[in-house]
Design a protein around this motif. Structure first.
Motif, short mmCIF file in Angstrom:
data_model
loop_
_atom_site.label_atom_id
_atom_site.label_comp_id
_atom_site.label_asym_id
_atom_site.label_seq_id
_atom_site.Cartn_x
_atom_site.Cartn_y
_atom_site.Cartn_z
N PRO A 53 9.27 78.87 13.28
CA PRO A 53 10.25 78.12 14.08
C PRO A 53 11.31 79.03 14.69
N LEU A 54 11.76 78.68 15.89
CA LEU A 54 12.85 79.39 16.55
C LEU A 54 14.10 78.51 16.62
N THR A 55 14.00 77.37 17.31
CA THR A 55 15.11 76.41 17.34
C THR A 55 14.63 75.08 17.91
N THR A 56 15.23 74.00 17.46
CA THR A 56 15.03 72.71 18.10
C THR A 56 15.81 72.72 19.40
N ALA A 57 15.17 72.32 20.49
CA ALA A 57 15.83 72.35 21.79
C ALA A 57 16.65 71.08 22.02
N ASP A 85 19.56 74.48 16.87
CA ASP A 85 19.81 74.74 15.46
C ASP A 85 19.19 76.06 15.01
N LYS A 86 19.25 76.32 13.72
CA LYS A 86 18.73 77.55 13.15
C LYS A 86 17.23 77.40 12.84
N PRO A 87 16.50 78.52 12.74
CA PRO A 87 15.07 78.44 12.42
C PRO A 87 14.78 77.67 11.15
N GLU A 88 15.60 77.87 10.12
CA GLU A 88 15.35 77.17 8.85
C GLU A 88 15.56 75.67 8.98
N LEU A 109 14.94 73.93 11.81
CA LEU A 109 13.74 73.45 12.48
C LEU A 109 12.56 73.43 11.53
N ASP A 110 12.45 74.42 10.66
CA ASP A 110 11.37 74.44 9.67
C ASP A 110 11.43 73.20 8.78
N LYS A 111 12.63 72.86 8.33
CA LYS A 111 12.82 71.67 7.49
C LYS A 111 12.46 70.41 8.27
N ARG A 112 12.91 70.33 9.52
CA ARG A 112 12.63 69.17 10.37
C ARG A 112 11.12 69.02 10.56
N THR A 113 10.44 70.13 10.85
CA THR A 113 9.00 70.10 11.10
C THR A 113 8.25 69.60 9.87
N ARG A 114 8.59 70.16 8.70
CA ARG A 114 7.88 69.80 7.48
C ARG A 114 8.14 68.34 7.06
N GLU A 115 9.38 67.91 7.19
CA GLU A 115 9.70 66.53 6.80
C GLU A 115 9.01 65.53 7.72
N ASP A 116 9.04 65.78 9.04
CA ASP A 116 8.40 64.86 9.97
C ASP A 116 6.88 64.91 9.85
N HIS A 117 6.34 66.09 9.55
CA HIS A 117 4.89 66.24 9.35
C HIS A 117 4.45 65.33 8.21
#
Length: 322
Positions: free
Chosen positions: A117-121, A294-297, A299-307
């Motif tokens: 992850p880089l950032t949520t746009a 936001d920060k990469p971490e 976005l990583d949390k957002r991606t995993r939770e929504d997944h």
């Protein structure tokens, strides 16, 4: 006492670390490419075009925007996954491709393993809009109308497995109604059919329906955010009528897995700067696409939770691509 072999290993590790650091400090020294896995004109392109000139000025390198549509987004996404992990090729995509579609159909990539992850746009605020002839001015009236007409109220979306589709399924479950899903090849044709009265409702990002709402051709009666959107405070949040309801859409930047942290940090810093610039923030806000940056971490949390969330719902509702 450290052995000669251990000393040699430590020296090699120190040299490798120094090499990576020096290389990252030189980043970038050639053009970057932002790959969009959708056709021209999508919201991904709107966002990419806004940050492009700022990135070019800040990084002192050309930034190329390249559309690679096809395969329900898999072609462009896979292209980035297979690109060198050097930060010069990055992806701007929707949450659908990273958190929903892999549960609905087989995809040639793993969103949790093949990308960093880089950032949520931005957040793409989802709204439920109805044809003006539907006798519902708010969510409570719409739910009562749907309960009085089970399996007769049709809602259009951008397709099976889209955030809009999943929002409709979630609304069915949480509100105890039975809306019928009608998938389209994009949000625009779904909105057009809702305006024409061929279907009663459409779930789409409000950025694509605010114009019709203002003109009276559609009526947005609820959004999927936890609270009302400051840009359109007269439109209620669905959660005001259906407690706990939340269905979000978002766009985010990713790089291939293995991209060095120092490069990720540079890309995050510059993307956040571009997305946070007052001019870009205002333009996005006015479109109903509030910037996140936001920060990469995060976005990583957002991606995993929504997944996990959408995976559970897809299994419970037996959602599969046709």
């Amino acid at each position: 006492m450290i052995s000669a072999a251990s000393r040699a290993m430590l020296a090699a590790l120190a040299l490798a670390a120094a090499t990576v650091t020096a290389w990252a400090q030189d980043f970038p020294n050639r053009p970057l490419t932002i790959v969009l896995p959708y056709p021209p004109g999508a919201s991904t392109e709107q966002v990419a075009r806004m940050v492009q000139p700022i990135l070019q000025e800040r990084l002192k390198q050309p930034v190329v925007i390249e559309n690679k549509p096809g395969g329900n987004g898999s072609i462009g996404t896979m292209f980035v996954a297979r690109s060198p992990a050097d930060g010069y090729t990055i992806l701007l995509t929707t949450n659908a491709l990273m958190t929903i579609v892999p549960h609905v159909q087989a995809m040639p990539f793993d969103p949790l393993k093949d990308f960093v992850p880089l950032t949520t746009a931005i957040r793409g605020i989802l709204g439920l809009a109805v044809n003006p002839n539907v006798p519902a001015k708010n969510m409570a009236e719409f739910i009562a109308y749907a309960k009085a007409n089970p399996k007769k109220v049709h809602y259009g979306t951008a397709g099976i497995g889209s955030p809009q589709h999943m929002a409709g399924l979630l609304l069915n479950r949480e509100a105890g109604i039975d809306l019928v899903h009608v998938p389209y090849k994009g949000g625009a044709p779904a909105a057009n059919d809702a305006m024409g009265g061929h279907i009663q409702a459409v779930i789409a990002t409000i950025s694509s329906t605010l114009g019709q709402h203002s003109a009276g051709r559609l009526r947005i009666i609820g959004i999927g955010e936890k609270e009302r959107f400051a840009g359109q405070p007269d439109i209620q949040a669905i959660a005001e009528t259906v407690p706990g309801f939340e269905a979000t859409s978002w766009l985010a930047f990713y790089a291939p897995a293995g991209t060095p942290k120092a490069v990720v940090d540079v890309l995050n810093r510059e993307l956040v700067f571009a997305l946070s610039s007052p001019d870009v923030k205002k333009k996005l806000f006015d479109l109903g696409l509030p910037a996140v940056a936001d920060k990469p971490e995060e976005l990583d949390k957002r991606t995993r939770e929504d997944h996990k969330l959408w995976g559970d719902i897809a299994r419970q509702m037996n959602v599969r691509a046709e």
